[in-house]
Each structure stands twice: as structure tokens, then as C-alpha cells.
Design an enzyme around this catalytic site. Structure first.
Site, mmCIF file in Angstrom:
data_model
loop_
_atom_site.group_PDB
_atom_site.id
_atom_site.type_symbol
_atom_site.label_atom_id
_atom_site.label_comp_id
_atom_site.label_asym_id
_atom_site.label_seq_id
_atom_site.Cartn_x
_atom_site.Cartn_y
_atom_site.Cartn_z
ATOM 1 N N ARG A 158 4.418 -15.101 14.363
ATOM 2 C CA ARG A 158 5.097 -13.843 14.008
ATOM 3 C C ARG A 158 5.638 -13.860 12.570
ATOM 4 N NH1 ARG A 158 10.316 -12.755 14.264
ATOM 5 N NH2 ARG A 158 10.730 -14.170 15.994
ATOM 6 N N TYR A 163 1.038 11.160 3.365
ATOM 7 C CA TYR A 163 0.546 11.026 4.725
ATOM 8 C C TYR A 163 1.633 11.485 5.709
ATOM 9 C CZ TYR A 163 -1.167 8.650 8.908
ATOM 10 O OH TYR A 163 -1.601 8.355 10.176
ATOM 11 N N ASP A 208 0.535 4.165 -2.093
ATOM 12 C CA ASP A 208 -0.306 4.049 -0.904
ATOM 13 C C ASP A 208 -1.737 4.268 -1.387
ATOM 14 O OD1 ASP A 208 -1.882 4.571 1.344
ATOM 15 O OD2 ASP A 208 -0.289 5.624 2.424
ATOM 16 N N LYS A 263 -8.509 2.010 7.632
ATOM 17 C CA LYS A 263 -9.471 2.921 7.005
ATOM 18 C C LYS A 263 -10.552 2.112 6.274
ATOM 19 C CE LYS A 263 -6.461 5.752 8.711
ATOM 20 N NZ LYS A 263 -5.331 6.272 7.977
HETATM 21 C C1 LIG Z 1 -3.950 6.416 8.113
HETATM 22 C C2 LIG Z 1 -3.016 6.384 6.956
HETATM 23 C C3 LIG Z 1 -1.770 5.737 7.033
HETATM 24 C C4 LIG Z 1 -1.268 5.100 8.332
HETATM 25 O O1 LIG Z 1 -2.025 3.984 8.688
HETATM 26 P P1 LIG Z 1 -2.119 3.438 10.211
HETATM 27 O O2 LIG Z 1 -3.028 2.274 10.076
HETATM 28 O O3 LIG Z 1 -2.621 4.540 11.073
HETATM 29 O O4 LIG Z 1 -0.729 3.042 10.600
HETATM 30 C C5 LIG Z 1 -0.988 5.704 5.900
HETATM 31 N N1 LIG Z 1 -1.375 6.293 4.743
HETATM 32 C C6 LIG Z 1 -2.539 6.945 4.646
HETATM 33 C C7 LIG Z 1 -2.909 7.579 3.355
HETATM 34 C C8 LIG Z 1 -3.404 7.006 5.727
HETATM 35 O O5 LIG Z 1 -4.565 7.665 5.617
#
Ligand SMILES: *Cc1c(COP(=O)(O)O)cnc(C)c1O
Length: 397
Positions: free
Chosen positions: A62, A114, A186, A211
Site C-alpha cells: 500500500r 473533467y 491534467d 485512457k
Molecule cells: C477520465 C478522466 C479523468 C478521471 O480518470 P479515472 O481513471 O476515470 O479516475 C480525469 N481527467 C480526465 C481529463 C479524464 O478524461
């Protein structure tokens, strides 16, 4: 004896394929998966040295001390030209740990975010008394007014969802630093192949590894990259909140990273072909893709990106109903949220990510009812274009 370990002189594509922390004793080109939660020591003194942090051994998974996770993190760091990488159980885990660690003096969000990040701030940070502001793209010249004390955090996404609006990372970094703030980006939409915010002056980078990094819509994970110093408090939050990902997922993500370079290159190429074809279609009024010369952020994208990405939006003439008809007629594109996988996906922002916004809010963000967001996958580009054309043609004259 050649050790084939990653060299700083090599291209990231070469480094990621040869990313490993140790030469495998059995001769495997890749490391075994350590499905282990705990680690044994020969002596109490050795264990204590790790507990005290004097020795960088494994103690408990962890905490992030697991060989499979550490190897993944070494690769994640290399991809973003960072000193440190941290792996998380999801993108939101990475984002929430980052905001807890570096956002407590106040967060200024630049441009569109997001939905999950907005929810985190509004539903959870607000009651905790952590101050934050949302600035629309057209309000970004007010940034300095909101950076009222040192130690604040500027937070952004570029390209932004679903308009693909491009923000100037180097400019935001300079302006944040001048006010004693850090810049967090991000970088999910671009991927580190197309954009490396730390090289442009940003301090913290997060990814939904769910993604492009994973790329096959089969695992949920997150990533954080920064200097070693700025990663420390983020790792501490991860440990206390228990946000580590499973070693099996770490191994799967490491496998995906070995093909990231080729996948992203093909996503870029396919998206460009789709964008060009969509610009010509009489039922499409706007194509929002950073690679198109007449896209408002195109010049900026050329400067700060190495590729224009696999995401684009089209505005269907006829509004929300027409867009729905197109979506329902697609045979290759799957009607699903998410992005960055090998398969192409379509979603209508007003029916998904931006459903809860008022019409005024949507208008301010340039999100029209007819907008369809496409995550262009790795199928044959000709098949994707033909699919979109037949669906658009179903609208008739
Ligand atoms: C999908 C996404 C997130 C969140 O990610 P998860 O893996 O679903 O927690 C954050 N920022 C962007 C731009 C995203 O497309």
C-alpha cells in the site's frame, strides 16, 4: 556484458520498451509480476532501516513499495521527463492526492475541467473549506487577481474537453510562478507522447492512465509525475488514503506503455484524417481539432505539442436531435463515454459529461447541442470516415 537498461540518451520509445529496474535472473526480457503485499527481512536492523527511510527497500505494497509498481513508476517518470512518477488506482485518485497535497492554500482552475475533478472540488473540497475558483477561458487574464497568497495551485487541462481548447502551458507556468504558485496539468487528453507539460514549465502532471496510457479500455489506473521533492507529499496522501493500484494492474499498464508511442502516432494520424473528412461534410458546421490550420488554438498546439491527439468534436447541423440521430446510426464507433482506447467511441456532451450544466453555462463554454465528441481509435481510418459519413447522410437533405 550489455545490460540493455534504459539510457538517458535514448528516445522515450526505446527507453520505455527497455524499462526495467533489475536484470531478470531467469533471462526474461521483462520482470516478473510481484503479487506481494509484504516483504521479509533477515534481521530487525534491516527492517528498521527501511522503516526509517534510510534504505529504499520494500515494506508493504500500500505504501507503493512493490517492485512491479516501482518499475511502472520509473517508466511513467521517463515518459514525462520527470524525476518521479507515482502510480494510482485511478485518474481521480491521482488528481485528489495531488489536490490534497498541493492545493490546500487555494486552487485556481483555468478553463474547462473533467467533470469528476469539478465534482471533487464542489462536493468535497468546498465543505472542507479549501478555497477554489473556476476561470473560463475568456477570464484567464484575471488569473493574477485570484493568486492572492503564495503557495497556491493553478490547475488546468489542455486540450480541454470537449472543445479541444488549447491553453498556453509555458505562459500559465510563468504567471503562476511569478505569484509563488505551482502549475498542475491534467495531461490525459494529449498523452506524454504528444505533450510534456513539465518540459514547458509546469510543476505537476496527472493522467487518467485508464485512457491512452493503458489504451485498451480494460483497466483503471492513474499517474502523477513531478520533481522528487514535489512528489513526496503526494505519495504520503496516496499512502494514507490507500490509493495504490494492484501489482497485476501495474504490470498490465507497463505492458501497455511499451506500445504507447506507436498507438498515439496512429491515433494522431486517424484523427487528422477524420477531421479533414468531417470538415468537408455538408451536415457538419464545425470541426474542433487542434491539428486543423483554422482551429483557434492551432498555432499554440504546434508550439507546445508533438502531435495533435486522437480526440475531436464535430458540430452537427440540426442541433441536439440531429446529433442523436447520427450517434444512433454509427456502426463502427461505439456509443460510450471514456476515451483513448483502441476502439473508436462517440459521445454527446450534452447527454453525458455536460448534462448537468445550464444552457447558459454550456454556451459560455462553446458546448452546443449538436456537438459530438469522438475518441478516434486504431481501426482503419477509411472505415471510420465511411461510418461517420453514412450516419451523417442518414439525416437526409
Ligand atoms: C477520465 C478522466 C479523468 C478521471 O480518470 P479515472 O481513471 O476515470 O479516475 C480525469 N481527467 C480526465 C481529463 C479524464 O478524461
Amino acid at each position: 556484458m550489455p545490460d540493455h537498461s534504459p539510457s538517458p540518451n535514448h528516445h522515450p520509445a526505446t527507453r520505455i520498451i527497455h524499462n526495467r529496474r533489475h536484470r531478470d535472473q531467469q533471462g526474461s526480457p521483462y520482470s516478473p509480476v510481484y503479487n506481494t503485499t509484504t516483504y521479509r527481512f533477515d534481521t530487525t536492523a534491516e527492517q528498521l532501516a527501511v522503516v526509517k527511510g534510510e534504505n529504499d527497500g520494500n515494506l508493504y505494497t500500500r505504501w507503493g513499495t512493490n517492485p512491479t509498481i516501482k518499475e511502472l513508476e520509473q517508466g511513467l517518470a521517463q515518459l514525462e521527463s520527470a524525476q518521479a512518477g507515482l502510480a494510482f488506482a485511478s485518474g481521480m485518485a491521482a488528481i485528489s492526492a495531488t489536490l490534497f497535497a498541493h492545493g490546500r492554500n487555494g486552487i485556481v482552475c483555468a478553463g474547462d475541467l473533467y467533470g469528476g475533478t469539478q465534482e471533487l472540488l464542489m462536493n468535497h473540497f468546498e465543505p472542507l473549506g479549501i478555497p477554489f475558483t473556476f476561470l473560463l477561458n475568456q477570464q484567464l487574464d484575471e488569473l493574477e487577481q485570484h493568486l492572492t497568497k503564495p503557495g497556491m495551485l493553478v490547475y488546468c487541462e489542455t486540450p480541454a474537453n470537449p472543445t479541444m481548447a488549447i491553453l498556453d502551458i509555458a505562459d500559465l507556468a510563468r504567471r503562476a510562478h511569478a505569484k509563488g504558485a505551482l502549475l498542475a496539468v491534467d495531461n490525459t487528453f494529449a498523452s506524454p507522447i504528444n505533450q510534456r507539460p513539465l518540459e514547458l514549465g509546469a510543476d505537476l502532471v496527472m493522467h487518467s492512465a485508464t485512457k491512452y496510457l493503458a489504451g485498451h479500455s480494460d483497466l483503471t489506473a492513474g499517474a502523477f509525475m513531478s520533481s522528487a521533492e514535489l512528489a513526496k507529499p503526494v505519495a504520503a496522501w496516496r499512502k494514507s488514503l490507500g490509493q495504490i493500484l494492484a501489482p497485476e494492474m501495474a504490470a498490465l499498464l507497463s505492458r501497455s506503455l511499451r506500445t504507447l508511442h506507436v498507438r498515439v502516432r496512429q491515433h494522431n494520424e486517424n484523427a487528422m484524417a477524420v477531421a479533414i473528412a468531417m470538415e468537408k461534410h455538408p451536415k457538419v458546421s464545425r470541426v474542433l481539432y487542434p491539428g486543423l490550420p483554422d482551429f483557434p488554438g492551432h498555432q499554440l498546439a504546434r508550439q507546445q505539442m508533438h502531435g495533435f491527439g486522437g480526440m475531436l468534436s464535430i458540430d452537427v447541423i440540426g442541433g441536439g436531435k440531429a446529433a442523436e440521430t447520427v450517434e444512433d446510426h454509427l456502426q463502427v464507433f461505439l456509443l460510450a463515454t471514456s476515451l483513448g482506447g483502441v476502439e473508436s467511441l462517440v459521445s454527446q456532451p450534452i447527454a453525458t459529461s455536460h448534462y448537468r450544466l445550464t444552457p447558459e453555462d454550456r454556451a459560455q463554454r462553446g458546448i452546443s447541442d449538436g456537438l459530438l465528441r469522438l475518441s478516434v481509435g486504431l481501426e482503419d481510418a477509411g472505415d471510420l470516415i465511411a461510418d461517420l459519413e453514412q450516419a451523417l447522410d442518414s439525416l437526409g437533405e
